[in-house]
Design a protein around this motif. Structure first.
Motif, PDB file in Angstrom:
ATOM      1  N   ALA A  24       0.818  -1.217   0.000  1.00 60.22           N
ATOM      2  CA  ALA A  24       0.000   0.000   0.000  1.00 60.22           C
ATOM      3  C   ALA A  24       0.849   1.264   0.000  1.00 60.22           C
ATOM      4  O   ALA A  24       0.530   2.244  -0.672  1.00 60.22           O
ATOM      5  N   SER A  25       1.920   1.271   0.789  1.00 58.06           N
ATOM      6  CA  SER A  25       2.922   2.338   0.755  1.00 58.06           C
ATOM      7  C   SER A  25       4.262   1.663   0.516  1.00 58.06           C
ATOM      8  O   SER A  25       4.697   0.843   1.316  1.00 58.06           O
ATOM      9  N   ASP A  26       4.904   2.027  -0.573  1.00 57.24           N
ATOM     10  CA  ASP A  26       6.067   1.263  -1.022  1.00 57.24           C
ATOM     11  C   ASP A  26       7.268   2.179  -1.233  1.00 57.24           C
ATOM     12  O   ASP A  26       7.416   2.812  -2.269  1.00 57.24           O
ATOM     13  N   ASP A  27       8.108   2.288  -0.194  1.00 59.41           N
ATOM     14  CA  ASP A  27       9.358   3.053  -0.266  1.00 59.41           C
ATOM     15  C   ASP A  27       9.099   4.557  -0.426  1.00 59.41           C
ATOM     16  O   ASP A  27       9.693   5.218  -1.280  1.00 59.41           O
ATOM     17  N   LEU A  28       8.230   5.114   0.434  1.00 61.81           N
ATOM     18  CA  LEU A  28       7.900   6.540   0.380  1.00 61.81           C
ATOM     19  C   LEU A  28       8.932   7.362   1.142  1.00 61.81           C
ATOM     20  O   LEU A  28       9.351   6.986   2.230  1.00 61.81           O
ATOM     21  N   SER A  29       9.297   8.509   0.566  1.00 59.33           N
ATOM     22  CA  SER A  29      10.195   9.451   1.242  1.00 59.33           C
ATOM     23  C   SER A  29       9.765  10.877   0.914  1.00 59.33           C
ATOM     24  O   SER A  29       9.556  11.202  -0.256  1.00 59.33           O
ATOM     25  N   TYR A  30       9.612  11.698   1.945  1.00 53.23           N
ATOM     26  CA  TYR A  30       9.343  13.125   1.745  1.00 53.23           C
ATOM     27  C   TYR A  30       9.505  13.857   3.066  1.00 53.23           C
ATOM     28  O   TYR A  30       9.639  13.244   4.122  1.00 53.23           O
ATOM     29  N   GLN A  31       9.493  15.189   3.013  1.00 53.93           N
ATOM     30  CA  GLN A  31       9.638  16.018   4.195  1.00 53.93           C
ATOM     31  C   GLN A  31       8.459  16.976   4.317  1.00 53.93           C
ATOM     32  O   GLN A  31       7.821  17.330   3.332  1.00 53.93           O
ATOM     33  N   VAL A  32       8.179  17.385   5.552  1.00 56.32           N
ATOM     34  CA  VAL A  32       7.173  18.414   5.827  1.00 56.32           C
ATOM     35  C   VAL A  32       7.834  19.460   6.706  1.00 56.32           C
ATOM     36  O   VAL A  32       8.434  19.123   7.731  1.00 56.32           O
ATOM     37  N   HIS A  33       7.749  20.732   6.285  1.00 61.67           N
ATOM     38  CA  HIS A  33       8.364  21.822   7.030  1.00 61.67           C
ATOM     39  C   HIS A  33       7.322  22.576   7.855  1.00 61.67           C
ATOM     40  O   HIS A  33       6.132  22.535   7.555  1.00 61.67           O
ATOM     41  N   LYS A  34       7.783  23.261   8.853  1.00 59.53           N
ATOM     42  CA  LYS A  34       6.905  24.027   9.740  1.00 59.53           C
ATOM     43  C   LYS A  34       6.116  25.056   8.932  1.00 59.53           C
ATOM     44  O   LYS A  34       6.678  25.810   8.144  1.00 59.53           O
ATOM     45  N   GLY A  35       4.793  25.066   9.101  1.00 59.04           N
ATOM     46  CA  GLY A  35       3.942  26.030   8.418  1.00 59.04           C
ATOM     47  C   GLY A  35       3.647  25.715   6.964  1.00 59.04           C
ATOM     48  O   GLY A  35       2.914  26.451   6.307  1.00 59.04           O
ATOM     49  N   GLU A  36       4.179  24.599   6.455  1.00 52.77           N
ATOM     50  CA  GLU A  36       4.016  24.246   5.043  1.00 52.77           C
ATOM     51  C   GLU A  36       2.717  23.477   4.819  1.00 52.77           C
ATOM     52  O   GLU A  36       2.254  22.743   5.690  1.00 52.77           O
ATOM     53  N   CYS A  37       2.125  23.659   3.642  1.00 51.00           N
ATOM     54  CA  CYS A  37       0.972  22.847   3.236  1.00 51.00           C
ATOM     55  C   CYS A  37       1.420  21.879   2.149  1.00 51.00           C
ATOM     56  O   CYS A  37       1.793  22.299   1.049  1.00 51.00           O
ATOM     57  N   VAL A  38       1.399  20.600   2.480  1.00 51.21           N
ATOM     58  CA  VAL A  38       1.790  19.538   1.540  1.00 51.21           C
ATOM     59  C   VAL A  38       0.532  18.803   1.101  1.00 51.21           C
ATOM     60  O   VAL A  38      -0.257  18.357   1.939  1.00 51.21           O
ATOM     61  N   ALA A  39       0.333  18.708  -0.199  1.00 51.29           N
ATOM     62  CA  ALA A  39      -0.816  17.972  -0.735  1.00 51.29           C
ATOM     63  C   ALA A  39      -0.340  16.637  -1.283  1.00 51.29           C
ATOM     64  O   ALA A  39       0.612  16.586  -2.069  1.00 51.29           O
ATOM     65  N   ILE A  40      -0.992  15.564  -0.849  1.00 53.84           N
ATOM     66  CA  ILE A  40      -0.695  14.230  -1.367  1.00 53.84           C
ATOM     67  C   ILE A  40      -1.869  13.821  -2.246  1.00 53.84           C
ATOM     68  O   ILE A  40      -3.000  13.667  -1.765  1.00 53.84           O
ATOM     69  N   ILE A  41      -1.596  13.671  -3.539  1.00 58.20           N
ATOM     70  CA  ILE A  41      -2.638  13.502  -4.544  1.00 58.20           C
ATOM     71  C   ILE A  41      -2.585  12.105  -5.146  1.00 58.20           C
ATOM     72  O   ILE A  41      -1.512  11.553  -5.367  1.00 58.20           O
ATOM     73  N   GLY A  42      -3.748  11.559  -5.425  1.00 55.40           N
ATOM     74  CA  GLY A  42      -3.814  10.275  -6.115  1.00 55.40           C
ATOM     75  C   GLY A  42      -5.225   9.742  -6.065  1.00 55.40           C
ATOM     76  O   GLY A  42      -6.046  10.173  -5.252  1.00 55.40           O
ATOM     77  N   GLU A  43      -5.529   8.828  -6.949  1.00 53.87           N
ATOM     78  CA  GLU A  43      -6.877   8.257  -6.990  1.00 53.87           C
ATOM     79  C   GLU A  43      -7.089   7.333  -5.792  1.00 53.87           C
ATOM     80  O   GLU A  43      -6.155   6.997  -5.064  1.00 53.87           O
ATOM     81  N   SER A  44      -8.323   6.905  -5.587  1.00 59.20           N
ATOM     82  CA  SER A  44      -8.630   5.970  -4.509  1.00 59.20           C
ATOM     83  C   SER A  44      -7.819   4.681  -4.691  1.00 59.20           C
ATOM     84  O   SER A  44      -7.737   4.151  -5.799  1.00 59.20           O
ATOM     85  N   GLY A  45      -7.213   4.211  -3.605  1.00 61.23           N
ATOM     86  CA  GLY A  45      -6.421   2.992  -3.672  1.00 61.23           C
ATOM     87  C   GLY A  45      -4.956   3.211  -3.953  1.00 61.23           C
ATOM     88  O   GLY A  45      -4.188   2.253  -4.029  1.00 61.23           O
ATOM     89  N   SER A  46      -4.531   4.475  -4.073  1.00 66.05           N
ATOM     90  CA  SER A  46      -3.121   4.736  -4.387  1.00 66.05           C
ATOM     91  C   SER A  46      -2.220   4.675  -3.157  1.00 66.05           C
ATOM     92  O   SER A  46      -0.997   4.691  -3.276  1.00 66.05           O
TER      93      SER A  46
END
Length: 276
Positions: A24-46
C-alpha cells in the motif's frame, strides 16, 4: 522555508491476506516543514490514507504492517516509540481529521465532551475549563451558538458542521502537524468553507498541514508542495505550478487531463486512466 519537522524515509506499509502481499505504501520518502501545506494527490487505492495512518501508527495489525522505513518527528523515529509515547504524540503534536466525520465522532458523547476529552488528557485541564475551551474552539471554526452546540450530539450537526467540529478537536491542543484526509468529500460550498478554515488556522498557528485528496482544485489554491502518489509510490513532486504547467510523469499528465473543463463541449467527454 522553515526547518523540516517531519521526515518520512523509505516507508513501507504492506497488507497480507491469504498469502498475498499488497504494498500500500512502497518506499515513500518526503519532508514536511513548519507552516508548510503539503498535498498528497492520487486516486482511490493509491495508498494516500495508509501513508497518513502509518505516521500515527494506526495501521490495524493484522492484516497491515509497517515493514521498513523511518518516520522522524523532530529527529525522533516514531516507529521506535512505545505505545505510551505515541499516545502522547497523537492528538497533541500530530492530529488527524479523518475522512468521514460522521463515523469518526462518537455518537453517544456530546461534541463538547469529545473536544474536552483531548484537552483533559493532553493539557491536564479540569472538566469545566476544558468545556469552556471547547466553546472557544467551536467559535474559532465559525460554528454558530457554540455555547449551545457543545451540549449537542453529532447527529444534531450537519455534515459541514461535523467536519468543522473535527477541525476544532484536531486543533484543540495546537498540534505542530495537522493531517486532513479527504476534507473535500462534502458539497462544493461546504468544501470551500472547510478548506478556508484549515488554511486560516494554519496561518494563525504556523501549523504544518498535510492534505490528502484527489481534488486538484484544492492543490492549486492551498498547497505549497505537491506529491503525486500512484501504486503506493510517490511518482512526482513539485510546486502546484510545476504540476499543472509542466507535469512529467504519465500518471500526473493523466490526472491533470481528467479534470473537467468548462471550455470544452460536453461531447468531448472526460479523459480516463486505463487499468486498475
Amino acid at each position: 522555508m522553515e526547518e523540516a519537522i517531519l521526515e518520512v524515509k523509505n516507508l513501507k506499509t504492506y497488507f497480507y491476506n491469504d498469502g498475498k502481499e499488497l504494498r500500500a505504501s512502497d518506499d515513500l520518502s518526503y519532508q514536511v516543514h513548519k507552516g508548510e501545506c503539503v498535498a498528497i494527490i492520487g486516486e482511490s487505492g493509491s495508498g494516500k490514507t495508509v501513508e497518513a495512518l502509518s505516521i500515527l501508527r494506526l495501521i490495524p495489525y493484522p492484516p497491515g504492517l509497517i515493514v521498513d522505513g523511518q518516520i522522524l518527528f523532530h529527529g525522533q523515529d516514531l516507529l521506535q516509540m512505545s505505545d505510551q509515547e505515541m499516545r502522547q504524540i497523537r492528538g497533541s503534536k500530530i492530529s488527524m481529521i479523518f475522512q468521514e466525520a460522521s463515523t469518526a465522532l462518537d455518537p453517544v458523547m456530546t461534541i463538547g465532551n469529545q473536544i474536552a476529552e483531548a484537552l483533559r488528557i493532553h493539557k491536564g485541564m479540569k472538566k469545566k475549563e476544558a468545556l469552556e475551551k471547547a466553546v472557544e474552539l467551536l467559535r474559532r471554526v465559525d460554528i454558530p451558538n457554540p455555547e449551545q452546540r457543545v451540549k449537542q450530539y453529532p447527529h444534531e450537526f450537519s455534515g459541514g458542521m461535523q467536519q468543522r467540529a473535527m477541525i476544532a478537536m484536531a486543533m484543540s491542543c495546537d498540534p505542530e502537524i495537522l493531517i486532513a484526509d479527504e476534507p473535500t468529500t462534502l458539497d462544493v460550498t461546504v468544501q470551500a468553507q472547510v478548506l478556508e478554515q484549515l488554511n486560516k488556522l494554519r496561518k494563525e498557528s504556523n501549523t504544518a498541514l498535510i492534505i490528502i485528496t484527489h481534488n486538484l482544485g484544492v492543490v492549486a489554491r492551498y498547497a505549497d508542495t505537491v506529491k503525486i502518489m500512484y501504486g503506493g509510490k510517490i511518482v512526482e513532486s513539485g510546486t502546484p505550478f510545476d504540476i499543472f504547467e509542466n507535469p512529467q510523469h504519465p500518471y500526473t499528465i493523466g490526472l491533470v487531463r481528467a479534470v473537467p473543463r468548462l471550455d470544452l463541449p460536453r461531447s468531448h467527454g472526460l479523459h480516463t486512466l486505463p487499468g486498475e
